[in-house]
Scaffold this motif. Structure first.
Motif, PDB file in Angstrom:
ATOM      1  N   ALA A 193       0.622  -1.259   0.322  1.00  0.00           N
ATOM      2  CA  ALA A 193      -0.093   0.020  -0.155  1.00  0.00           C
ATOM      3  C   ALA A 193       0.465   1.319  -0.159  1.00  0.00           C
ATOM      4  O   ALA A 193       0.929   1.974  -1.004  1.00  0.00           O
ATOM      5  CB  ALA A 193      -0.963  -0.007   1.149  1.00  0.00           C
ATOM      6  N   ALA A 194       2.116   1.318   0.910  1.00  0.00           N
ATOM      7  CA  ALA A 194       2.949   2.673   1.351  1.00  0.00           C
ATOM      8  C   ALA A 194       3.974   2.797  -0.236  1.00  0.00           C
ATOM      9  O   ALA A 194       3.726   3.973  -0.439  1.00  0.00           O
ATOM     10  CB  ALA A 194       3.636   2.649   2.311  1.00  0.00           C
ATOM     11  N   LEU A 195       4.294   1.578  -0.643  1.00  0.00           N
ATOM     12  CA  LEU A 195       5.462   2.007  -1.733  1.00  0.00           C
ATOM     13  C   LEU A 195       4.241   1.868  -3.310  1.00  0.00           C
ATOM     14  O   LEU A 195       4.865   3.062  -4.258  1.00  0.00           O
ATOM     15  CB  LEU A 195       5.432   0.383  -2.211  1.00  0.00           C
ATOM     16  N   PHE A 196       3.000   2.005  -3.747  1.00  0.00           N
ATOM     17  CA  PHE A 196       2.740   2.186  -4.810  1.00  0.00           C
ATOM     18  C   PHE A 196       1.556   3.600  -4.337  1.00  0.00           C
ATOM     19  O   PHE A 196       1.464   4.369  -5.938  1.00  0.00           O
ATOM     20  CB  PHE A 196       2.429   1.558  -5.148  1.00  0.00           C
ATOM     21  N   ARG A 197       1.506   4.063  -3.060  1.00  0.00           N
ATOM     22  CA  ARG A 197       1.580   5.166  -2.732  1.00  0.00           C
ATOM     23  C   ARG A 197       2.114   6.372  -2.738  1.00  0.00           C
ATOM     24  O   ARG A 197       2.249   7.521  -3.642  1.00  0.00           O
ATOM     25  CB  ARG A 197       0.341   5.212  -1.303  1.00  0.00           C
ATOM     26  N   GLU A 198       3.414   6.452  -2.374  1.00  0.00           N
ATOM     27  CA  GLU A 198       4.429   7.070  -2.409  1.00  0.00           C
ATOM     28  C   GLU A 198       5.544   7.129  -3.413  1.00  0.00           C
ATOM     29  O   GLU A 198       5.466   8.014  -3.948  1.00  0.00           O
ATOM     30  CB  GLU A 198       5.407   6.882  -0.825  1.00  0.00           C
ATOM     31  N   PHE A 199       5.418   6.225  -4.881  1.00  0.00           N
ATOM     32  CA  PHE A 199       6.422   6.172  -5.439  1.00  0.00           C
ATOM     33  C   PHE A 199       5.322   5.852  -6.870  1.00  0.00           C
ATOM     34  O   PHE A 199       5.439   4.722  -7.412  1.00  0.00           O
ATOM     35  CB  PHE A 199       7.117   4.936  -5.628  1.00  0.00           C
ATOM     36  N   PRO A 200       4.300   7.148  -7.204  1.00  0.00           N
ATOM     37  CA  PRO A 200       3.250   6.580  -8.215  1.00  0.00           C
ATOM     38  C   PRO A 200       3.708   5.964  -9.451  1.00  0.00           C
ATOM     39  O   PRO A 200       3.045   6.057  -9.814  1.00  0.00           O
ATOM     40  CB  PRO A 200       2.831   8.168  -8.478  1.00  0.00           C
ATOM     41  N   ASP A 201       4.953   6.520  -9.937  1.00  0.00           N
ATOM     42  CA  ASP A 201       5.888   6.105 -10.928  1.00  0.00           C
ATOM     43  C   ASP A 201       6.961   5.291 -10.747  1.00  0.00           C
ATOM     44  O   ASP A 201       8.000   4.992 -11.706  1.00  0.00           O
ATOM     45  CB  ASP A 201       5.803   7.328 -11.673  1.00  0.00           C
ATOM     46  N   LEU A 202       6.474   4.491  -9.742  1.00  0.00           N
ATOM     47  CA  LEU A 202       7.508   3.019  -9.889  1.00  0.00           C
ATOM     48  C   LEU A 202       8.077   2.503 -10.899  1.00  0.00           C
ATOM     49  O   LEU A 202       6.915   1.970 -11.216  1.00  0.00           O
ATOM     50  CB  LEU A 202       7.327   2.346  -8.318  1.00  0.00           C
ATOM     51  N   ARG A 203       9.180   2.000 -11.663  1.00  0.00           N
ATOM     52  CA  ARG A 203       9.099   1.375 -12.793  1.00  0.00           C
ATOM     53  C   ARG A 203      10.394   0.341 -12.628  1.00  0.00           C
ATOM     54  O   ARG A 203      10.986   0.854 -11.438  1.00  0.00           O
ATOM     55  CB  ARG A 203       8.496   1.926 -14.152  1.00  0.00           C
ATOM     56  N   LEU A 204      10.737  -0.532 -13.238  1.00  0.00           N
ATOM     57  CA  LEU A 204      11.719  -1.200 -13.634  1.00  0.00           C
ATOM     58  C   LEU A 204      12.235  -0.535 -14.248  1.00  0.00           C
ATOM     59  O   LEU A 204      12.650   0.214 -14.702  1.00  0.00           O
ATOM     60  CB  LEU A 204      11.703  -2.802 -14.391  1.00  0.00           C
ATOM     61  N   ALA A 205      13.710  -0.376 -13.743  1.00  0.00           N
ATOM     62  CA  ALA A 205      15.212  -0.061 -14.195  1.00  0.00           C
ATOM     63  C   ALA A 205      15.913  -0.466 -15.276  1.00  0.00           C
ATOM     64  O   ALA A 205      16.870  -0.003 -15.676  1.00  0.00           O
ATOM     65  CB  ALA A 205      16.125   0.521 -13.296  1.00  0.00           C
ATOM     66  N   VAL A 206      15.332  -1.916 -16.021  1.00  0.00           N
ATOM     67  CA  VAL A 206      15.948  -2.541 -16.355  1.00  0.00           C
ATOM     68  C   VAL A 206      14.926  -3.784 -17.425  1.00  0.00           C
ATOM     69  O   VAL A 206      13.707  -3.701 -16.905  1.00  0.00           O
ATOM     70  CB  VAL A 206      17.060  -3.730 -15.520  1.00  0.00           C
ATOM     71  N   PRO A 207      15.337  -4.212 -18.391  1.00  0.00           N
ATOM     72  CA  PRO A 207      13.918  -5.114 -19.163  1.00  0.00           C
ATOM     73  C   PRO A 207      13.695  -5.957 -17.868  1.00  0.00           C
ATOM     74  O   PRO A 207      15.016  -6.191 -16.864  1.00  0.00           O
ATOM     75  CB  PRO A 207      14.616  -5.327 -20.373  1.00  0.00           C
ATOM     76  N   ALA A 208      12.404  -6.489 -18.249  1.00  0.00           N
ATOM     77  CA  ALA A 208      12.365  -7.835 -17.104  1.00  0.00           C
ATOM     78  C   ALA A 208      13.093  -8.872 -17.633  1.00  0.00           C
ATOM     79  O   ALA A 208      13.565  -9.772 -16.277  1.00  0.00           O
ATOM     80  CB  ALA A 208      10.709  -7.794 -17.172  1.00  0.00           C
ATOM     81  N   SER A 209      13.646  -8.803 -18.089  1.00  0.00           N
ATOM     82  CA  SER A 209      14.205 -10.208 -18.742  1.00  0.00           C
ATOM     83  C   SER A 209      15.823 -10.088 -18.422  1.00  0.00           C
ATOM     84  O   SER A 209      16.623 -11.179 -17.874  1.00  0.00           O
ATOM     85  CB  SER A 209      14.752 -11.096 -20.682  1.00  0.00           C
ATOM     86  N   GLU A 210      15.996  -9.245 -17.435  1.00  0.00           N
ATOM     87  CA  GLU A 210      17.567  -9.067 -16.757  1.00  0.00           C
ATOM     88  C   GLU A 210      17.315  -9.227 -15.684  1.00  0.00           C
ATOM     89  O   GLU A 210      18.136  -9.618 -14.447  1.00  0.00           O
ATOM     90  CB  GLU A 210      18.119  -7.875 -17.142  1.00  0.00           C
ATOM     91  N   VAL A 211      16.281  -9.442 -14.925  1.00  0.00           N
ATOM     92  CA  VAL A 211      16.244  -9.530 -13.326  1.00  0.00           C
ATOM     93  C   VAL A 211      16.145 -10.831 -13.345  1.00  0.00           C
ATOM     94  O   VAL A 211      15.915 -11.624 -13.984  1.00  0.00           O
ATOM     95  CB  VAL A 211      14.446  -9.110 -12.680  1.00  0.00           C
ATOM     96  N   ARG A 212      17.236 -11.206 -12.131  1.00  0.00           N
ATOM     97  CA  ARG A 212      18.039 -12.488 -12.148  1.00  0.00           C
ATOM     98  C   ARG A 212      16.449 -13.151 -11.085  1.00  0.00           C
ATOM     99  O   ARG A 212      17.036 -12.862  -9.432  1.00  0.00           O
ATOM    100  CB  ARG A 212      19.122 -12.278 -11.426  1.00  0.00           C
ATOM    101  N   MET A 213      16.526 -14.094 -11.201  1.00  0.00           N
ATOM    102  CA  MET A 213      15.422 -15.213 -10.533  1.00  0.00           C
ATOM    103  C   MET A 213      15.724 -16.118  -9.738  1.00  0.00           C
ATOM    104  O   MET A 213      17.234 -16.397 -10.016  1.00  0.00           O
ATOM    105  CB  MET A 213      14.573 -15.960 -11.508  1.00  0.00           C
TER     106      MET A 213
END
Ligand code: HEM
Length: 399
Positions: free
Chosen positions: A362-382
């Motif tokens: 709730a707080a994350l998406f309220r406080e950071f309305p334009d939060l986005r990935l800083a790298v392509p999704a395929s580069e996120v290490r699982m």
């Protein structure tokens, strides 16, 4: 029922948010099938919702970790799924020991304590979001938010003195990190263990208003048992919640339609958390039980001593239980999912985990309305090879 032997627990994913496709095919054709464990044992794999519930509910299936064959292999080595049951580590025990320890710990999750904790959790979330902002964009959401928030909540529960929290947090994060060497991780884990043992000894002399002091005050536990119960809370409650925060954020950032629904109606967060728990099922190796006697189930006989691996990810995607199971839908009712287990071992910290996730998202998406990935999704290490699934790091950008 089929006697086909699967030679390895399927773990290869074609999509970071979906369980291995092979598990879905098994659920359709052989919801309980034979599985070769890494130590050579011929055990079983359960993939349907109905059978997963049945095994969890049947007390003839034991939770004693020393009986379980090993289901996980990392770098060619069989890895025990759960820590060996030391005094107080009741997740790997059966009745009557399990019942006794669990009751003593449940007694510590009082309504009063949970009510006191709620505003503290919001404060902890707010403090870490402020630090995330101070870091500047882009930043790693795992290191700055997902890992430290649950760690601080555990500090509250255990009564870790304020001045010692920074060190504790650093060590618990290091113990869960994959960016460090094996030696560094083991050393950090040992420091945490020693810290909790020392804390239990200190709380006996100087009690506070925390769970460790509460456990001691029951007069029924040794310092060793208290320390191990503290470690159980830490092991069971930190990595799990942290990965739900990290992986859940990754999921929402890649599903803008679902995120928008949540932004439009923040009250949806409770529902969204439940759906994330179902859809993501971070306990991706499932749970384990070993038959204490011969048990007939799903048309087969599981012999005494045979280990059953319950694929909770597959069970939570069972179309017999959930409509359109492979669709992530924050408006659906996902209740009844098995992500917290089922039966006498069902997660003791589930309400707390829900409170942390609801407050966190709730707080994350309220406080950071334009939060986005800083790298392509395929580069996120699982975290494909870790006991708990998630992301190693999540680079995010914001303004
Ligand atoms: C999203 C976060 C969490 C997930 C997905 C999760 C999942 C689970 C699951 C699946 C089990 C059952 C294991 C089995 O049947 O063998 C379990 C047990 C347990 N969990 Fe959690 N958990 C979470 C958070 C927490 C938290 C925050 C705490 C406490 C601070 C906690 C404490 C425990 C304990 C003590 C047990 C052992 C219960 C027993 O054996 O009777 N968990 N958890």
């Amino acid at each position: 029922m089929t006697e086909t032997m699967i030679d390895k627990l399927p773990f290869e994913r074609s999509d970071p948010f979906d369980p291995p496709a092979e598990l879905g095919s098994l659920r359709e054709t052989a919801p309980i099938s034979r599985l070769r464990f890494p130590d050579g044992h011929a055990g079983w794999l359960v993939t349907s919702y109905a059978l997963a519930r049945e095994v969890h509910a049947d007390r003839r299936f034991s939770s004693r970790s020393e009986l379980h064959h090993i289901i996980r292999e990392v770098g060619g080595q069989a890895v025990p799924q759960q820590p060996p049951a030391r005094p107080g580590m009741f997740i790997g025990m059966d009745a009557p020991d399990h019942t006794r320890y669990r009751k003593l710990l449940t007694g510590q999750f009082t309504v009063r304590r949970m009510n006191q904790l709620m505003p503290r959790i919001e404060q902890i979330v707010a403090e870490h979001l402020a630090e995330l902002r101070a870091q500047g964009s882009p930043a790693d959401l795992v290191e700055n938010f997902a890992l430290p928030v649950p760690s601080m909540v555990i500090c509250e529960l255990l009564g870790v003195p304020y001045e010692e929290r920074e060190g504790f947090q650093r060590d618990t994060s290091a113990a869960l990190s994959l960016n460090k060497s094996f030696e560094e991780i083991r050393a950090a884990f040992e420091r945490v263990q020693e810290f909790v043992a020392d804390l239990a000894r200190r709380k006996r002399v100087e009690p506070g208003d925390d769970m460790i002091s509460g456990l001691i005050a029951t007069g029924e536990l040794t310092d060793e048992e208290v320390a191990n119960m503290g470690m159980l809370l830490l092991i069971a409650g930190h990595e799990t919640t942290a990965n739900m925060l990290g992986l859940g954020t990754f999921l929402l950032l890649t599903r803008p339609d679902q995120l928008q629904l949540l932004r439009d109606d923040p009250a949806l967060v409770d529902n969204a958390v439940e759906e994330m728990l179902r859809y993501l099922t971070i306990i991706h190796f499932g749970t384990t039980r070993t038959a204490a006697e011969d048990v007939e189930i799903g048309g087969v006989v599981v012999r005494a001593g045979e280990t059953v691996s319950i694929s909770v990810p597959a069970a939570n995607r069972d179309p017999e239980r959930f409509e359109r199971p492979d669709e992530f839908d924050v408006t659906r009712s996902a209740s009844g999912h098995l992500s917290f287990g089922h039966g006498v071992h069902q997660c003791l910290g589930q309400q707390l985990a829900r409170i942390e996730m609801r407050a966190g998202y709730a707080a994350l998406f309220r406080e950071f309305p334009d939060l986005r990935l800083a790298v392509p999704a395929s580069e996120v290490r699982m975290r494909t090879d870790m006991g708990i699934y998630g992301v190693h790091e999540l680079p995010v950008a914001f303004s």
